[in-house]
Design an enzyme around this catalytic site. Structure first.
Site, PDB file in Angstrom:
ATOM      1  N   ASP A 236     210.611   3.139   6.307  1.00  0.00           N
ATOM      2  CA  ASP A 236     210.146   2.980   4.934  1.00  0.00           C
ATOM      3  C   ASP A 236     210.629   1.695   4.271  1.00  0.00           C
ATOM      4  O   ASP A 236     209.850   1.015   3.582  1.00  0.00           O
ATOM      5  CB  ASP A 236     210.516   4.194   4.090  1.00  0.00           C
ATOM      6  CG  ASP A 236     211.980   4.592   4.177  1.00  0.00           C
ATOM      7  OD1 ASP A 236     212.780   3.902   4.849  1.00  0.00           O
ATOM      8  OD2 ASP A 236     212.345   5.625   3.577  1.00  0.00           O
TER       9      ASP A 236
ATOM     10  N   GLN B 275     213.324   7.057   7.398  1.00  0.00           N
ATOM     11  CA  GLN B 275     214.053   6.695   8.611  1.00  0.00           C
ATOM     12  C   GLN B 275     215.008   7.796   9.056  1.00  0.00           C
ATOM     13  O   GLN B 275     215.354   8.700   8.298  1.00  0.00           O
ATOM     14  CB  GLN B 275     214.844   5.404   8.388  1.00  0.00           C
ATOM     15  CG  GLN B 275     213.966   4.165   8.339  1.00  0.00           C
ATOM     16  CD  GLN B 275     214.798   2.904   8.420  1.00  0.00           C
ATOM     17  OE1 GLN B 275     215.190   2.340   7.413  1.00  0.00           O
ATOM     18  NE2 GLN B 275     215.071   2.451   9.633  1.00  0.00           N
ATOM     19  N   HIS B 276     215.429   7.674  10.313  1.00  0.00           N
ATOM     20  CA  HIS B 276     216.565   8.406  10.891  1.00  0.00           C
ATOM     21  C   HIS B 276     216.306   9.865  11.240  1.00  0.00           C
ATOM     22  O   HIS B 276     217.080  10.454  11.987  1.00  0.00           O
ATOM     23  CB  HIS B 276     217.797   8.360   9.971  1.00  0.00           C
ATOM     24  CG  HIS B 276     218.108   7.031   9.382  1.00  0.00           C
ATOM     25  ND1 HIS B 276     218.236   5.891  10.144  1.00  0.00           N
ATOM     26  CD2 HIS B 276     218.308   6.650   8.084  1.00  0.00           C
ATOM     27  CE1 HIS B 276     218.514   4.869   9.335  1.00  0.00           C
ATOM     28  NE2 HIS B 276     218.555   5.296   8.108  1.00  0.00           N
TER      29      HIS B 276
END
Length: 531
Positions: free
Chosen positions: A298, A75-76
């Site tokens: 995830d 992520q991110h």
């Protein structure tokens, strides 16, 4: 007559590697598997992910016979594309912390107005003008997008680029996440020559990954472009302010840029994404070609791989500790400790993380000069509460509870109780109490918790497995060690392929369910000592 096997693929593009799991769409059984390493670092050329995916797919026997595919990813991470679909600069990953000052600045900007007209009208209590600006800012960010910015989140990285690389910031035509970019490439899209259409409008994502950006409101399924304008403003030598309705008033240039940016379409959980007609990455031997699912972040994909439902919470013990629950409704934690993410099924995934995870056990092993089994035997030779010794395990500071500058400490030592057995027990109980903090935070916001799933390398510890149900105060279920992000992605692909309202039911191997008499006094002593 033998029926031809229906195959789907799940991809896990993580920080460390890319994994491709070719799976039976009906049973969920593993058919083939491949894996390729990603380069180290926190700033990565996304092209490396593409090459790793191709290598992993080849190791998995190719994808020509795969009817559907989906990608779960870290992520991110921030991937910036120009008008030709070219990557503008290396992607900044979740673990790149250079944008910590920008996170603080975004919170401060949001908190500067004392009380807005919207807050006054709705009765939301954020305090009077004497309250700390940063606390107000965190509360308003949570109201806006479910979470308060930290250096991990995408928006803070956009703000860093705007401040430090303004020329790059002004070139941004699209912003996407690692799983979005890889899915787009698998669907047959990519960079083109000047004057050609890069089909940036074919970028897609899902609610789970978008909810980790700080510019997507999962509860209302919408992007907050005004928040992107706030982050982009420094690229134009200007600053944004907060209006009476908690919307951002950005200067014209930043607002215009934010409004014309292409952001990935957040697809429904079982929707098929657009595929370039010429794409041959997967499904070349399948009638009608290969469908592509929306993918996901995830943690949400792991929850899907574990077949988690409302009432379940997973506690994952790796280098860090992550507690993630499935909730029916949005979760708003005004302290900012819990991230109000979405899951991959249309529900929500309140998540909280500790910096210190199974490394706490490693610290205990090193201090006592023992291996994992010996640490467990020593701990079992002690009693609940470790003879009055409590470890506050904030070795590297802590995120939950928020003590970034704290250090670990042992409390309650006396000449009588300072034994190897009690110290071993204190290290194990300290780890479990820190995870109990996460569980209780999630529970305090109204999330139902009926079952705890214990996963990660730390779950292999005999001491953790045995003492967890006592410290957590309820039975603990242990699924078998497996690649749950890739399984979740494959399950989503099978869901897209089936066209059914609910994902397929795939069996999960449960190693065991551990029970123990609750020891509430252990956690009570821990809470008292950590303060």
């Amino acid at each position: 007559m033998m029926t031809k096997q229906l195959l789907v693929a799940g991809v896990d593009t993580s920080t460390q590697s890319c994994k491709v799991r070719v799976t039976d769409a009906i049973t969920g059984e593993l058919v083939r598997f491949g894996q390729a390493k990603h380069p180290d670092g926190t700033s990565i050329d996304p092209g490396q992910w593409w090459h790793a995916f191709l290598e992993a797919a080849q190791q998995a026997g190719g994808l020509d016979d795969v009817s559907a595919i989906a990608v779960g990813g870290q992520q991110h991470g921030m991937v910036l594309l120009d008008e030709q679909g070219r990557v503008i600069r290396d992607a900044l990953l979740w673990n790149d912390t250079r944008s910590a000052p920008q996170a603080q600045s975004l919170i401060k900007t949001m908190g500067e107005p004392a009380v807005t007209a919207m807050e006054a009208a709705s009765g939301v209590k954020t305090g009077d003008a004497s309250d700390k600006v940063m606390l107000r800012g965190k509360q308003r960010w949570v109201q806006a997008v479910g979470s308060s910015p930290v250096a991990s989140y995408t928006l803070t990285k956009v703000a860093w680029v705007a401040e430090n690389e303004p020329d790059n910031a002004r070139r941004i035509a699209a912003i996407c996440l690692p799983h979005d970019w890889l899915s787009w490439r698998i669907a047959g899209y990519g960079p083109v020559e000047a004057g050609q259409d890069a089909h940036l409008d074919a970028l897609f994502t899902d609610r789970s990954d978008a909810s980790g950006t700080s510019y997507y409101d999962a509860a209302n399924n919408r992007y907050r472009r005004d928040l992107l304008a706030m982050a982009l403003a420094p690229a134009y030598g200007t600053h944004a302010t907060i209006g009476d309705d908690l919307a951002v008033n950005a200067p014209d240039d930043a607002e215009t840029h934010a409004n014309r940016l292409t952001l990935p379409v957040a697809l429904a959980p079982n929707a098929a994404a657009p595929v370039q007609a010429s794409s041959t990455i997967a499904g070349s031997k399948v009638d009608g070609g290969c469908l592509i699912g929306p993918g996901g972040g995830d943690n949400a994909m792991a929850a899907l791989g574990l077949s988690m439902n409302i009432g379940d919470i997973s506690v994952s013990l790796g280098t860090s500790g992550v507690a993630a629950a499935i909730a029916e409704n949005p979760v708003y934690d005004m302290t900012g400790a819990i991230s109000g993410f979405a899951d991959c099924t249309g529900h929500y995934l309140p998540l909280t993380c500790t910096i210190n995870g199974s490394r706490i056990l490693d610290a205990g092993r090193h201090a006592l000069g023992v291996n994992y089994d010996e640490l467990a035997d020593l701990a079992f030779a002690s009693t609940p509460g470790a003879g009055g010794i409590t470890l506050v395990p904030y070795f590297d500071g802590e995120r939950t509870t928020n003590r970034p500058d704290d250090k670990a400490r042992l409390e309650g030592l006396t000449l009588a109780n300072t034994t190897r057995e009690n110290l071993a027990r204190a290290f194990v109980e300290g780890l479990l109490c820190s995870q109990r903090d996460c569980i209780e935070l999630v529970r305090s916001l109204g999330t139902r918790i009926d079952r705890i799933l214990l996963i990660g390398d730390g779950a292999k510890s005999k001491a953790v497995r045995t003492l967890a149900p006592a410290v957590f105060g309820m039975p603990v279920t242990r699924p078998a060690t497996d690649e749950y992000v890739a399984i979740g992605a494959a399950r989503q692909a099978a869901w897209v392929l089936s066209g059914t309202p609910e994902p397929p039911s795939w069996p999960i191997t449960i190693v065991g369910t551990d029970n123990a008499d609750p020891t509430p006094e252990v956690y009570e002593a821990y809470v008292k000592v950590r303060g």
